[in-house]
Design a protein around this motif. Structure first.
Motif, short mmCIF file in Angstrom:
data_model
loop_
_atom_site.label_atom_id
_atom_site.label_comp_id
_atom_site.label_asym_id
_atom_site.label_seq_id
_atom_site.Cartn_x
_atom_site.Cartn_y
_atom_site.Cartn_z
N THR A 1 -17.46 -50.85 59.16
CA THR A 1 -16.21 -50.27 58.66
C THR A 1 -16.14 -50.32 57.13
O THR A 1 -15.06 -50.35 56.54
CB THR A 1 -14.97 -50.95 59.31
N THR A 2 -17.32 -50.32 56.49
CA THR A 2 -17.38 -50.29 55.02
C THR A 2 -16.65 -49.08 54.46
O THR A 2 -15.97 -49.16 53.43
CB THR A 2 -18.84 -50.28 54.55
N LEU A 3 -16.78 -47.94 55.12
CA LEU A 3 -16.19 -46.70 54.61
C LEU A 3 -14.68 -46.61 54.86
O LEU A 3 -14.00 -45.80 54.23
CB LEU A 3 -16.87 -45.48 55.26
N ARG A 4 -14.16 -47.45 55.74
CA ARG A 4 -12.73 -47.43 56.04
C ARG A 4 -12.06 -48.71 55.53
O ARG A 4 -11.38 -48.71 54.51
CB ARG A 4 -12.50 -47.23 57.54
N ASP A 5 -12.29 -49.84 56.18
CA ASP A 5 -11.68 -51.09 55.74
C ASP A 5 -12.27 -51.53 54.40
O ASP A 5 -11.56 -52.07 53.54
CB ASP A 5 -11.90 -52.18 56.80
N GLY A 6 -13.56 -51.28 54.21
CA GLY A 6 -14.18 -51.64 52.94
C GLY A 6 -13.56 -50.90 51.77
O GLY A 6 -13.44 -51.44 50.67
N GLU A 7 -13.16 -49.65 52.00
CA GLU A 7 -12.55 -48.85 50.94
C GLU A 7 -11.15 -49.35 50.60
O GLU A 7 -10.57 -48.95 49.58
CB GLU A 7 -12.51 -47.37 51.35
N GLN A 8 -10.59 -50.22 51.44
CA GLN A 8 -9.28 -50.80 51.15
C GLN A 8 -9.38 -51.93 50.12
O GLN A 8 -8.35 -52.49 49.70
CB GLN A 8 -8.63 -51.31 52.44
N THR A 9 -10.59 -52.24 49.68
CA THR A 9 -10.77 -53.19 48.59
C THR A 9 -10.08 -52.64 47.34
O THR A 9 -10.22 -51.46 47.02
CB THR A 9 -12.27 -53.37 48.27
N ILE A 10 -9.34 -53.49 46.67
CA ILE A 10 -8.64 -53.06 45.46
C ILE A 10 -9.63 -52.46 44.46
O ILE A 10 -10.64 -53.07 44.11
CB ILE A 10 -7.91 -54.25 44.80
N GLY A 11 -9.34 -51.23 44.01
CA GLY A 11 -10.17 -50.58 43.01
C GLY A 11 -11.33 -49.77 43.55
O GLY A 11 -12.06 -49.14 42.78
N VAL A 12 -11.52 -49.77 44.88
CA VAL A 12 -12.64 -49.02 45.48
C VAL A 12 -12.15 -47.69 46.02
O VAL A 12 -11.15 -47.63 46.74
CB VAL A 12 -13.32 -49.84 46.60
N ASN A 13 -12.85 -46.62 45.67
CA ASN A 13 -12.50 -45.28 46.16
C ASN A 13 -13.78 -44.47 46.26
O ASN A 13 -14.27 -43.94 45.27
CB ASN A 13 -11.50 -44.61 45.22
N PHE A 14 -14.34 -44.38 47.46
CA PHE A 14 -15.58 -43.63 47.65
C PHE A 14 -15.31 -42.12 47.63
O PHE A 14 -14.33 -41.65 48.20
CB PHE A 14 -16.22 -43.96 49.01
N SER A 15 -16.20 -41.38 47.00
CA SER A 15 -16.12 -39.93 47.09
C SER A 15 -16.69 -39.50 48.44
O SER A 15 -17.36 -40.30 49.12
CB SER A 15 -16.94 -39.28 45.97
N ILE A 16 -16.44 -38.26 48.82
CA ILE A 16 -16.99 -37.77 50.09
C ILE A 16 -18.51 -37.81 50.05
O ILE A 16 -19.16 -38.21 51.03
CB ILE A 16 -16.49 -36.34 50.39
N GLU A 17 -19.08 -37.45 48.91
CA GLU A 17 -20.54 -37.47 48.76
C GLU A 17 -21.09 -38.88 48.92
O GLU A 17 -22.13 -39.10 49.56
CB GLU A 17 -20.94 -36.91 47.39
N GLN A 18 -20.39 -39.85 48.36
CA GLN A 18 -20.83 -41.24 48.48
C GLN A 18 -20.72 -41.71 49.93
O GLN A 18 -21.60 -42.41 50.43
CB GLN A 18 -19.99 -42.14 47.57
N LYS A 19 -19.64 -41.32 50.61
CA LYS A 19 -19.49 -41.72 52.01
C LYS A 19 -20.62 -41.14 52.87
O LYS A 19 -21.14 -41.83 53.76
CB LYS A 19 -18.12 -41.28 52.56
N VAL A 20 -20.98 -39.92 52.61
CA VAL A 20 -22.07 -39.30 53.38
C VAL A 20 -23.38 -40.02 53.11
O VAL A 20 -24.14 -40.32 54.05
CB VAL A 20 -22.19 -37.80 53.03
N GLU A 21 -23.68 -40.31 51.85
CA GLU A 21 -24.90 -41.03 51.51
C GLU A 21 -24.92 -42.42 52.13
O GLU A 21 -25.93 -42.86 52.69
CB GLU A 21 -25.06 -41.13 49.99
N LEU A 22 -23.80 -43.12 52.04
CA LEU A 22 -23.70 -44.46 52.63
C LEU A 22 -23.88 -44.40 54.15
O LEU A 22 -24.56 -45.24 54.74
CB LEU A 22 -22.36 -45.10 52.28
N ALA A 23 -23.28 -43.40 54.78
CA ALA A 23 -23.40 -43.26 56.23
C ALA A 23 -24.85 -43.05 56.65
O ALA A 23 -25.32 -43.63 57.64
CB ALA A 23 -22.53 -42.10 56.72
N LYS A 24 -25.57 -42.25 55.89
CA LYS A 24 -26.99 -42.01 56.20
C LYS A 24 -27.79 -43.31 56.06
O LYS A 24 -28.68 -43.60 56.87
CB LYS A 24 -27.56 -40.93 55.29
#
Length: 387
Positions: A10-33
Motif C-alpha cells: 500500500t505504498t501508493l495509497r497509505d504510503g502517499e499519506q506520509t506528510i509531504g509525499v505526493n506521487f505523480s501518476i508516472e511515478q505510481k506507474v513506475e513504482l507499480a512495475k
C-alpha cells in the motif's frame, strides 16, 4: 505445513499519506512495475473516490501491471465502490478493498452509528461490491480496539456477504505481538468461517511494533501482510515490507512460510521509494539502511574477518546491497586495521601493528572515520619511526 504468504503493498495509497509525499501518476506507474517485479501479490494503487488524480492513478496502474492484482480503497458506500469498479476496469487481475470503522471510539465519535447500523453497512456494501469483484477484501478499521465478540460478528457478517479476504488493521499501532496472537487465536475459535477466507493484517508503527505484530499474525493464522516499502505512511508509518520479507527468509525454521518476493531486488525498490518521496533511508534502518551491513566495533570486525556469520544473519547480496563494510574508527581493533592496510598494498605483519596501532588510535580519537588518506599518513609516520 508450509504457508504461502501474500504481500499486499500500500505504498501508493497509505504510503502517499506520509506528510509531504505526493506521487505523480508516472511515478505510481513506475513504482507499480517495480513492485510487480519485486514479487508483490497485490498493489493498492489509491483511493479512487478521493480525487480525479487518484482515480486516474489507479486506472493507470491497473493497465500497467500484468501479473499483480490491483485494488482501490473504498468506504462502505456505493459511490466509493462504483469509483473502484471504473478505475480497475482494465486490470488483468483486480480486487476491491472495502472498509468501515468498528471500534467504540470510531462508532460513537466519528461515524455516529450504532453496532447494528455498522453491521448493516457492512452487509450492504460488501454484497454490492461482490457483484463486480470476485475478490472482495473487507477491513474493520481500528480492529484492535474493537470489542472481540463484536469484531467476530462483524467479520462473519462480511464473509456471509461475499468477502473472501478479511484484513485486521491495527490502525493506530495500539496492539503488541502477544495480544495480537491472542486475538487471532480468539478469532479462529469464534468465527465459523475463519478457515474459508484469507486473513490479512495492516499494522501501523506508532509504538514501533508494526513488523513484530505482523510476524506474530503470520505465526497465528494470517497469510497476507499489508505494508509499505521503507515503512512509510500515515503518522509513524506502516509495517516495512522489506523487513517482513527478510524476517521470513532468515527465520524459515520458525515461520515455515514462503512468499514470492525476490529479495535481491529489495535494495533497489527501497532506493526508488526514497528518491520519489525525497525521504532518505535512515542509516540504522533494518535491512536497507547504509549501516545494516557495516561494522566498526573491534570485536565485531574481528569476528567478521574470521567468519561473517558471527555478526551477520543476512548477507548484503541477498537483499541487493553492495557489500559488507568495516569502517575504521576509534572502536576498531588492530585486526581490521591490519587487513585494510594489506588491502591497500602495504606489507604489514602482526608485530608491526604494535607500533602502527597506537598511531592509528591517536588519529581515530580525533576523527569519526579514519580514511585511506589518514591511513597513508599513519604509515608515513610508522615508516619514519622504523627507518
Amino acid at each position: 505445513m508450509t504457508k504461502q504468504i501474500q504481500f499486499f503493498d500500500t505504498t501508493l495509497r497509505d504510503g502517499e499519506q506520509t506528510i509531504g509525499v505526493n506521487f505523480s501518476i508516472e511515478q505510481k506507474v513506475e513504482l507499480a512495475k517495480q513492485l510487480e517485479a519485486w514479487g508483490v501479490d497485490c498493489i493498492e494503487a489509491g483511493f479512487p473516490i478521493a480525487s480525479k488524480g487518484d482515480f486516474e492513478a489507479v486506472s493507470a496502474v491497473a493497465q500497467a501491471v500484468k501479473k499483480t492484482c490491483v485494488t482501490g480503497l473504498a468506504r462502505a458506500r456505493k459511490g466509493d465502490i462504483d469509483a473502484c469498479v471504473a478505475a480497475t476496469a482494465k486490470a488483468a487481475h483486480k480486487q476491491i478493498h472495502v472498509f468501515i470503522a468498528t471500534s467504540p471510539v470510531h462508532r460513537e465519535s466519528k461515524l455516529h452509528m450504532s453496532k447494528e447500523q455498522v453491521l448493516k453497512a457492512i452487509k450492504d456494501s460488501v454484497s454490492y461490491a461482490h457483484q463486480f469483484f470476485e475478490i472482495v477484501e473487507f477491513s474493520p478499521e481500528d480492529a484492535t480496539r474493537t470489542e472481540y465478540d463484536y469484531l467476530c460478528k462483524v467479520i462473519q457478517t462480511a464473509i456471509d456477504a461475499g468477502a473472501s479476504v478479511i484484513n485486521i488493521p491495527d490502525t493506530v499501532g495500539y496492539t503488541n505481538p502477544a495480544e495480537f496472537a491472542e486475538l487471532f487465536q480468539y478469532m479462529q475459535k469464534k468465527i465459523p468461517s475463519f478457515a474459508e477466507v484469507t486473513f490479512s493484517v495492516h499494522c501501523h508503527d506508532d509504538l514501533g511494533m508494526a513488523v513484530a505484530n505482523s510476524m506474530a499474525a503470520i505465526k497465528n493464522g494470517a497469510t497476507r501482510i499489508e505494508g509499505t516499502v521503507n515503512g512509510i505512511g500515515e503518522r509513524a508509518g506502516n509495517a516495512a515490507l522489506e523487513e517482513v520479507a527478510a524476517g521470513l527468509y532468515v527465520r524459515k525454521d520458525y515461520y515455515d512460510a514462503v512468499d514470492r518476493i525476490d529479495l535481491k531486488k529489495t535494495k533497489a525498490i527501497s532506493e526508488l521509494i526514497s528518491r520519489y518521496t525525497k525521504m532518505p533511508v535512515p542509516h540504522n534502518k533494518a535491512v536497507v539502511g547504509a549501516n545494516a551491513f557495516a561494522h566498526e566495533s573491534g570485536i565485531h570486525q574481528d569476528g567478521m574477518l574470521k567468519s561473517p556469520q558471527t555478526y551477520e544473519i543476512l548477507t548484503p547480496e541477498s537483499v541487493g546491497a553492495a557489500k559488507t563494510t568495516l569502517p575504521l574508527g576509534k572502536l576498531s581493533g588492530s585486526h581490521a586495521v591490519m587487513t585494510k592496510l594489506r588491502q591497500m598494498g602495504y606489507s604489514v605483519e602482526r608485530e608491526d601493528m604494535q607500533q602502527i596501532f597506537p598511531i592509528f588510535k591517536n588519529k581515530a580519537d580525533h576523527t569519526a572515520i579514519v580514511s585511506e588518506t589518514d591511513l597513508r599518513e599513519i604509515m608515513e609516520k610508522f615508516e619514519k619511526v622504523v627507518s
